[in-house]
Design a protein around this motif. Structure first.
Motif, short mmCIF file in Angstrom:
data_model
loop_
_atom_site.label_atom_id
_atom_site.label_comp_id
_atom_site.label_asym_id
_atom_site.label_seq_id
_atom_site.Cartn_x
_atom_site.Cartn_y
_atom_site.Cartn_z
N ASN A 181 -8.90 -4.81 5.45
CA ASN A 181 -10.26 -4.73 5.99
C ASN A 181 -10.54 -5.79 7.06
O ASN A 181 -11.64 -6.32 7.13
N GLU A 182 -9.56 -6.06 7.91
CA GLU A 182 -9.80 -6.93 9.06
C GLU A 182 -10.45 -6.13 10.19
O GLU A 182 -11.43 -6.57 10.78
N MET A 183 -9.88 -4.97 10.49
CA MET A 183 -10.35 -4.15 11.61
C MET A 183 -11.37 -3.09 11.18
O MET A 183 -12.23 -2.70 11.97
N ALA A 184 -11.23 -2.61 9.95
CA ALA A 184 -12.09 -1.52 9.50
C ALA A 184 -12.10 -1.51 7.97
O ALA A 184 -11.29 -2.17 7.33
N VAL A 185 -13.01 -0.73 7.41
CA VAL A 185 -13.00 -0.51 5.96
C VAL A 185 -11.83 0.45 5.69
O VAL A 185 -11.95 1.66 5.88
N SER A 186 -10.71 -0.11 5.30
CA SER A 186 -9.43 0.60 5.32
C SER A 186 -8.99 1.15 3.98
O SER A 186 -8.00 1.88 3.91
N GLY A 187 -9.68 0.81 2.90
CA GLY A 187 -9.19 1.16 1.57
C GLY A 187 -8.24 0.12 1.02
O GLY A 187 -7.74 0.24 -0.11
N GLY A 188 -7.99 -0.94 1.81
CA GLY A 188 -7.05 -1.96 1.39
C GLY A 188 -7.50 -2.74 0.17
O GLY A 188 -6.67 -3.11 -0.68
N VAL A 189 -8.81 -2.99 0.05
CA VAL A 189 -9.31 -3.72 -1.12
C VAL A 189 -9.06 -2.89 -2.38
O VAL A 189 -8.55 -3.39 -3.40
N GLN A 190 -9.39 -1.61 -2.32
CA GLN A 190 -9.23 -0.75 -3.49
C GLN A 190 -7.76 -0.62 -3.90
O GLN A 190 -7.44 -0.67 -5.09
N VAL A 191 -6.86 -0.46 -2.92
CA VAL A 191 -5.45 -0.31 -3.29
C VAL A 191 -4.90 -1.63 -3.81
O VAL A 191 -4.05 -1.66 -4.71
N GLY A 192 -5.42 -2.76 -3.30
CA GLY A 192 -4.99 -4.05 -3.82
C GLY A 192 -5.39 -4.23 -5.28
O GLY A 192 -4.57 -4.63 -6.12
N VAL A 193 -6.63 -3.90 -5.60
CA VAL A 193 -7.09 -4.01 -6.99
C VAL A 193 -6.33 -3.04 -7.89
O VAL A 193 -5.94 -3.39 -9.01
N LYS A 194 -6.09 -1.84 -7.40
CA LYS A 194 -5.36 -0.83 -8.18
C LYS A 194 -4.00 -1.33 -8.62
O LYS A 194 -3.56 -1.08 -9.75
#
Length: 342
Positions: A181-194
């Motif tokens: 989520n540096e450039m956009a709301v990428s889903g990266g936070v959710q996949v990291g928590v998953k």
């Protein structure tokens, strides 16, 4: 006397500076535009491929000594400027040498999925296959990485790419960390928590869903103020995250393209000035919380019985609030790691 800083996000091993891209940014080019034309990460990868392991080690050791004198006692270092099996292994071997030769606590992070080489543009799934089927097994065979990382963001690696890479790394005993989520709301936070990432880093683009996702997880949200400052990015909502009950860590993102400084005293100041943390919150964000984000909070991050004697003594200052207040000077006079002055 303060506990030494813990810098949980750096790219400290690299071959060249990129000040010409700094000028491009001043003239209006975005980070993505520079990357698309072969600059950015690919620029550093080309220089890294041309440098020897000894040359990379000598440059990195100087940078490591510089940040140590400014009060850093523990640091995480990523690969990612290789983008080929040979160069990624070379970077990780340099990090291993730094671990062996430095008094600092050092953790290594395999970031083969940092950028997409030009020859894989348009079919990046083949590069993902290379990371999974060739790089990860070789990295694991030499025991070169504590963590596995992916740049999960717009214009880089997708959530699907990220899941494949993290799953492969986990099988070899590497715990995930995520650029998200540096450039956009990428889903990266959710996949990291998953995938139980120990941290998700950057977080300039955060909404209520991302904050809610992090609640109750074991994943440390990590903000990189130097990158946001250097690229004029939106600020991560640190105050809102804290008010929602989340911990917050802040690291330097020391790298040649988007945050060419490993000065954690400056990060401490930015935490207060730009993100409205109190001095106490900022101190915690750059020591104990960043220690957690690199898996060493049982060893460092605070001055406590049973932990390493990692601390620094300041020049004469009036109060602890002076540390973030006086952002333009080095307040550290003496640094002790493992109980020994360095």
């Amino acid at each position: 006397m303060f506990p030494t800083f813990c810098d949980s996000h750096t790219h400290l091993v690299y071959a060249n500076s990129r000040e010409h891209e700094f000028v491009d940014k001043i003239r209006g080019l975005s980070y993505e535009e520079i990357a698309k034309r072969g600059g950015g990460i690919l620029n550093s990868a080309k220089a890294t491929a041309a440098a020897s392991e000894d040359e990379l080690y000598d440059m990195a050791r100087q940078r490591l000594d510089d940040v140590m004198r400014m009060g850093t006692g523990a640091i995480e270092i990523k690969s990612g400027y290789g983008l080929s099996t040979e160069s990624e292994l070379k970077l990780l071997r340099v990090i291993r040498r730094l671990k062996e030769s430095s008094p600092m606590t050092i953790k290594s992070n395999f970031l083969g999925a940092h950028g997409i080489p030009m020859e894989y543009r348009g079919h990046q799934e083949d590069y993902v296959d290379l990371v999974i089927n060739e790089m990860i097994p070789k990295v694991a065979a030499e025991g070169l990485a504590d963590f596995i990382d992916v740049f999960c963001d717009q214009g880089f690696f997708t959530v699907e790419d990220t899941e494949r890479i993290l799953t492969a790394g986990i099988k070899y005993g590497m715990r995930p960390k995520i650029h998200a989520n540096e450039m956009a709301v990428s889903g990266g936070v959710q996949v990291g928590v998953k995938y139980n990432a120990i941290s998700v880093d950057h977080l300039e683009q955060m909404g209520d869903a991302e904050i809610e996702c992090l609640k109750g997880s074991e994943t440390m949200p990590t903000i990189l103020p130097g990158c946001a400052f250097f690229l004029n990015l939106p600020l991560s909502p640190a105050r809102r995250m804290i008010e929602a009950g989340l911990p917050v860590a802040m690291a330097s993102d020391y790298n040649p393209g988007t945050s060419p400084s490993g000065n954690m005293q400056l990060i401490l100041s930015m935490a207060c000035i730009r993100y409205r943390l109190t001095p106490e919150e900022a101190q915690n964000a750059t020591t104990l919380n960043t220690a957690y984000a690199m898996g060493v909070s049982d060893e460092v991050g605070s001055i406590a019985v049973g932990k390493k004697a990692n601390f620094y003594i300041t020049k004469p200052i009036a109060s602890y609030e002076y540390m973030p207040y006086a952002y333009g000077e080095n307040k550290v006079e003496r640094v002790f790691l493992n109980g020994i002055e360095v």
